[in-house]
Each structure stands twice: as C-alpha cells, then as structure tokens.
Design a protein around this motif. Sequence first.
Motif, PDB file in Angstrom:
ATOM      1  N   ARG A  40     -94.716  48.491 -69.947  1.00 49.49           N
ATOM      2  CA  ARG A  40     -93.340  48.698 -70.396  1.00 49.49           C
ATOM      3  C   ARG A  40     -92.525  47.432 -70.137  1.00 49.49           C
ATOM      4  NH1 ARG A  40     -91.731  53.468 -66.642  1.00 49.49           N
ATOM      5  NH2 ARG A  40     -89.683  53.080 -67.563  1.00 49.49           N
ATOM      6  N   ILE A  41     -91.665  47.083 -71.067  1.00 51.06           N
ATOM      7  CA  ILE A  41     -90.802  45.914 -70.907  1.00 51.06           C
ATOM      8  C   ILE A  41     -89.382  46.409 -70.662  1.00 51.06           C
ATOM      9  CG2 ILE A  41     -90.065  43.720 -71.872  1.00 51.06           C
ATOM     10  CD1 ILE A  41     -93.094  43.950 -71.544  1.00 51.06           C
ATOM     11  N   ILE A  42     -88.895  46.210 -69.442  1.00 49.31           N
ATOM     12  CA  ILE A  42     -87.546  46.646 -69.087  1.00 49.31           C
ATOM     13  C   ILE A  42     -86.649  45.418 -68.958  1.00 49.31           C
ATOM     14  CG2 ILE A  42     -86.129  47.733 -67.306  1.00 49.31           C
ATOM     15  CD1 ILE A  42     -88.395  49.606 -66.705  1.00 49.31           C
ATOM     16  N   PRO A  43     -85.601  45.334 -69.763  1.00 43.04           N
ATOM     17  CA  PRO A  43     -84.733  44.157 -69.711  1.00 43.04           C
ATOM     18  C   PRO A  43     -83.708  44.251 -68.589  1.00 43.04           C
ATOM     19  CG  PRO A  43     -83.919  45.670 -71.368  1.00 43.04           C
ATOM     20  CD  PRO A  43     -85.173  46.294 -70.800  1.00 43.04           C
ATOM     21  N   GLU A  44     -83.338  43.100 -68.064  1.00 45.14           N
ATOM     22  CA  GLU A  44     -82.221  43.028 -67.127  1.00 45.14           C
ATOM     23  C   GLU A  44     -81.215  42.001 -67.623  1.00 45.14           C
ATOM     24  OE1 GLU A  44     -80.940  41.618 -62.624  1.00 45.14           O
ATOM     25  OE2 GLU A  44     -83.065  41.885 -63.096  1.00 45.14           O
ATOM     26  N   ILE A  45     -79.998  42.445 -67.819  1.00 53.09           N
ATOM     27  CA  ILE A  45     -78.872  41.558 -68.084  1.00 53.09           C
ATOM     28  C   ILE A  45     -78.042  41.559 -66.806  1.00 53.09           C
ATOM     29  CG2 ILE A  45     -76.882  41.079 -69.536  1.00 53.09           C
ATOM     30  CD1 ILE A  45     -79.533  40.910 -71.021  1.00 53.09           C
ATOM     31  N   ASP A  46     -78.159  40.506 -66.026  1.00 46.47           N
ATOM     32  CA  ASP A  46     -77.562  40.498 -64.693  1.00 46.47           C
ATOM     33  C   ASP A  46     -76.041  40.424 -64.775  1.00 46.47           C
ATOM     34  OD1 ASP A  46     -77.441  40.562 -61.985  1.00 46.47           O
ATOM     35  OD2 ASP A  46     -78.587  38.732 -61.640  1.00 46.47           O
ATOM     36  N   MET A  47     -75.384  41.352 -64.105  1.00 49.04           N
ATOM     37  CA  MET A  47     -73.931  41.425 -64.049  1.00 49.04           C
ATOM     38  C   MET A  47     -73.543  42.393 -62.931  1.00 49.04           C
ATOM     39  SD  MET A  47     -73.157  43.872 -67.381  1.00 49.04           S
ATOM     40  CE  MET A  47     -74.118  42.902 -68.514  1.00 49.04           C
ATOM     41  N   PRO A  48     -72.352  42.367 -62.424  1.00 46.23           N
ATOM     42  CA  PRO A  48     -71.219  41.508 -62.782  1.00 46.23           C
ATOM     43  C   PRO A  48     -71.296  40.119 -62.158  1.00 46.23           C
ATOM     44  CG  PRO A  48     -70.578  42.959 -61.014  1.00 46.23           C
ATOM     45  CD  PRO A  48     -71.982  43.353 -61.383  1.00 46.23           C
ATOM     46  N   GLY A  49     -72.169  39.957 -61.123  1.00 49.30           N
ATOM     47  CA  GLY A  49     -72.387  38.624 -60.587  1.00 49.30           C
ATOM     48  C   GLY A  49     -73.384  37.864 -61.444  1.00 49.30           C
ATOM     49  N   HIS A  50     -73.661  36.637 -61.077  1.00 52.76           N
ATOM     50  CA  HIS A  50     -74.621  35.807 -61.816  1.00 52.76           C
ATOM     51  C   HIS A  50     -74.247  35.695 -63.296  1.00 52.76           C
ATOM     52  CE1 HIS A  50     -77.950  35.196 -58.805  1.00 52.76           C
ATOM     53  NE2 HIS A  50     -77.251  36.144 -58.211  1.00 52.76           N
ATOM     54  N   THR A  51     -72.974  35.641 -63.589  1.00 53.68           N
ATOM     55  CA  THR A  51     -72.544  35.585 -64.991  1.00 53.68           C
ATOM     56  C   THR A  51     -71.771  34.303 -65.303  1.00 53.68           C
ATOM     57  OG1 THR A  51     -70.631  36.960 -64.376  1.00 53.68           O
ATOM     58  CG2 THR A  51     -72.508  38.073 -65.383  1.00 53.68           C
ATOM     59  N   GLY A  52     -72.021  33.259 -64.530  1.00 54.29           N
ATOM     60  CA  GLY A  52     -71.348  31.997 -64.808  1.00 54.29           C
ATOM     61  C   GLY A  52     -71.629  31.482 -66.205  1.00 54.29           C
ATOM     62  N   SER A  53     -72.843  31.735 -66.718  1.00 47.38           N
ATOM     63  CA  SER A  53     -73.195  31.256 -68.059  1.00 47.38           C
ATOM     64  C   SER A  53     -72.355  31.931 -69.145  1.00 47.38           C
ATOM     65  CB  SER A  53     -74.684  31.496 -68.327  1.00 47.38           C
ATOM     66  OG  SER A  53     -75.024  32.863 -68.174  1.00 47.38           O
ATOM     67  N   TRP A  54     -71.875  33.138 -68.875  1.00 45.79           N
ATOM     68  CA  TRP A  54     -71.036  33.833 -69.855  1.00 45.79           C
ATOM     69  C   TRP A  54     -69.718  33.082 -70.077  1.00 45.79           C
ATOM     70  CZ3 TRP A  54     -71.576  39.585 -70.889  1.00 45.79           C
ATOM     71  CH2 TRP A  54     -72.827  40.080 -70.466  1.00 45.79           C
ATOM     72  N   ALA A  55     -69.285  32.367 -69.043  1.00 51.14           N
ATOM     73  CA  ALA A  55     -67.994  31.677 -69.122  1.00 51.14           C
ATOM     74  C   ALA A  55     -68.006  30.533 -70.120  1.00 51.14           C
ATOM     75  CB  ALA A  55     -67.596  31.150 -67.744  1.00 51.14           C
ATOM     76  N   GLN A  56     -69.181  30.068 -70.504  1.00 51.87           N
ATOM     77  CA  GLN A  56     -69.241  29.024 -71.520  1.00 51.87           C
ATOM     78  C   GLN A  56     -68.694  29.535 -72.848  1.00 51.87           C
ATOM     79  OE1 GLN A  56     -69.671  26.238 -70.219  1.00 51.87           O
ATOM     80  NE2 GLN A  56     -71.796  25.671 -69.861  1.00 51.87           N
ATOM     81  N   ALA A  57     -68.948  30.813 -73.121  1.00 57.14           N
ATOM     82  CA  ALA A  57     -68.448  31.409 -74.360  1.00 57.14           C
ATOM     83  C   ALA A  57     -67.125  32.133 -74.151  1.00 57.14           C
ATOM     84  CB  ALA A  57     -69.486  32.382 -74.931  1.00 57.14           C
ATOM     85  N   TYR A  58     -66.983  32.799 -72.993  1.00 54.11           N
ATOM     86  CA  TYR A  58     -65.787  33.607 -72.730  1.00 54.11           C
ATOM     87  C   TYR A  58     -65.244  33.312 -71.330  1.00 54.11           C
ATOM     88  CZ  TYR A  58     -67.398  36.318 -76.764  1.00 54.11           C
ATOM     89  OH  TYR A  58     -67.806  36.708 -78.015  1.00 54.11           O
ATOM     90  N   PRO A  59     -64.596  32.190 -71.135  1.00 55.92           N
ATOM     91  CA  PRO A  59     -64.095  31.849 -69.798  1.00 55.92           C
ATOM     92  C   PRO A  59     -63.061  32.838 -69.274  1.00 55.92           C
ATOM     93  CG  PRO A  59     -63.200  30.363 -71.467  1.00 55.92           C
ATOM     94  CD  PRO A  59     -64.281  31.154 -72.130  1.00 55.92           C
ATOM     95  N   GLU A  60     -62.395  33.541 -70.175  1.00 59.31           N
ATOM     96  CA  GLU A  60     -61.330  34.442 -69.743  1.00 59.31           C
ATOM     97  C   GLU A  60     -61.851  35.703 -69.060  1.00 59.31           C
ATOM     98  OE1 GLU A  60     -62.159  35.583 -74.105  1.00 59.31           O
ATOM     99  OE2 GLU A  60     -62.237  33.814 -72.805  1.00 59.31           O
ATOM    100  N   ILE A  61     -63.137  36.049 -69.238  1.00 55.07           N
ATOM    101  CA  ILE A  61     -63.647  37.289 -68.656  1.00 55.07           C
ATOM    102  C   ILE A  61     -64.443  37.050 -67.372  1.00 55.07           C
ATOM    103  CG2 ILE A  61     -63.798  38.271 -70.974  1.00 55.07           C
ATOM    104  CD1 ILE A  61     -66.864  38.217 -70.674  1.00 55.07           C
ATOM    105  N   VAL A  62     -64.517  35.804 -66.921  1.00 56.54           N
ATOM    106  CA  VAL A  62     -65.321  35.469 -65.745  1.00 56.54           C
ATOM    107  C   VAL A  62     -64.433  34.893 -64.648  1.00 56.54           C
ATOM    108  CG1 VAL A  62     -67.274  34.146 -64.865  1.00 56.54           C
ATOM    109  CG2 VAL A  62     -67.328  35.032 -67.204  1.00 56.54           C
ATOM    110  N   ALA A  63     -64.409  35.572 -63.513  1.00 55.57           N
ATOM    111  CA  ALA A  63     -63.631  35.097 -62.370  1.00 55.57           C
ATOM    112  C   ALA A  63     -64.347  33.948 -61.676  1.00 55.57           C
ATOM    113  CB  ALA A  63     -63.403  36.235 -61.381  1.00 55.57           C
TER     114      ALA A  63
END
Length: 319
Positions: A65-88
Amino acid sequence: MRLIGAMGANKINVFHWHITDSQSFPLVLELEPELASKGSYGSGMEYSIEDVKRVVEFGLENGVRIIPEIDMPGHTGSWAQAYPEIVACANMFWWPEGVPWEERLATEPGTFPGHQNPLIPKTYEVVKNVFKEVATLFPDTFFHGGADDVVPGCWKADPTIQKLVSVGYRTIVSSTDYYYLDCGHGDFTGNNSAYDQPLGTEQEKGGSWCGPFKSWQLIYNYDITYGLNETEAKLVLGGEVTLWSEQANGNVLDSRIWPRASAVGEVLWSGNRDETGKKRSCDTTDRLNEWIHRMVSRGVKAEPIQPLWCVRNHDCIVM
C-alpha cells in the motif's frame, strides 16, 4: 521501485511516502501548481501525476500500500515560496542568535522554518485543494497529515497565533530509539558542539541526535506494546521503520534499509518469541542470512550481518 519490490518480498506491506517537507514541495498538483513550480528544488526533482500513478500501480502489483504524507502544519517552509501569507515565521533563520533551544523556530535547518498559519482563511483553501487532489491520486483509505516537529516558537513569532494542542488518537509506533534507520551516522549540521564534549556526554552518540546505530538485533528485540495494558495495546495499529533522507540517497538506500527492515517485518507479523514464549535468536540469524542471500539475488543490495564463515558453518554463537 526496487525498494517497493523488496518490501513486498519482505511482507512489509505499507510504503509511507513522506513527499513534502520544509526544504521542498516536489509533488506537482493541477489544483495548486505553484507549490511545486516555486517550492521544489527544480523541474528535474519533481513527481508528476504520472510518476505517482506508476508508483501506486507498482505497489499494488507487489502487495504494498502507498500511503502519502503531506507534512503540516510544521515543515511547510517550502509552501511559503508560493503562498508566503499562509506560513508563519517564513524566511527567518531557524535558530536565532542567543535564543535557547526550546525557543527556536524549527527543529533543523531548511530553506527556512515555517508553520501554516491556522488563522488565515487562505490556508484552508490551499490545504483543501492539496488534500482533494492527493486523495484522488492515492487510492488507500489512509492519509498522513504530518504533525511532525510542531515548534511553538514559530507560532509565537507571529503575534496573531495562539498555541494549539490535540490529544487522543490511535497510534502507529515508530520509535526513534529502535525504528529510525538513519541514526548513528553523525550530524548533518556544521559546528556541532556535540563532538567537543567529554566522554559520558553527547559525544557517545557520535553527533547523531538519535544515535547510536540501530542494529537488527536491537530492532528485532523491540516490543511495540511493552508496558501497555490490554486496552492501550488495542490502540496500537502497528509499527513502521523510517529512513530520512538528510544523509541517505539512492547510493546507500538498500543497505540502510535491508535487512534491518526485514527484522521488523517478521516481528510485526509473527512476533519475536517462539511457541514457549522464549525470544528467538539463533534460528532468526540463520533465517535472516538466507533471506539476505535471496534479496541480493533479486538485485537488492542488502548488507551482511555475519562473515561468510559464520554463514557456512553456523558456529558464530554466544552461549
């Protein structure tokens, strides 16, 4: 693919795919394309939808079985490249000068720290789109939402956020003391003072925060329900070994995982005691040696656990 094929052969039936992290968001999504286009290492280091489909299909063919992990709410610095307003605390150094360890903004260096801001409506819009598309790509009924290394210091750095807590869920055991396969290889950060300490201190871990190295014997001896009563033990769904990629790549993947993960596969399916309740030892070693030979014959570069003389003579036993 070689890893998943070896997992199937070892009856390890779940591949927990930690796809995203603070350093990179490599999963290309149609609903949120900028997360990868701006947050990955580059176009040659991304997973396309077709890539994911191939992995999932290959897993099904091999009983994994392949179970995906989208790590959040921490480890989301990479999200800030696209959406800096949603990342503290994005674009801030992970460990500000003069700040004690418990007040740092992240647990390790990355492109920058970052925790999703739970008070911004846009956060939920983006997360909903990510979850919606990931759920269509992975047919498994389980989805892992991360929650790893949530550091209050990051949210404290944003005056609009209050500390959030949650409790009471079922458990999948992945102990750093037994099941972390990357432990014992030193530290990937520079100027680590752990190397300068006298004997009897952190030096004994060789600079590895979760050292020492976890041998197959240590892993095999671990009971994931030890110390729990019957009711508590029922909340333990299973266990998983982990290999993080700070100091591992394709060159060492096989030997870091196998045969130590093989030991986990046997313990979780069959236990580590015989019918009399005695811990298995000698027969496990012989069985594991034979299994290593089978994996190597299949192209899996599993590391040896004994010299060849011991394997042939069955005489390397401590009474």
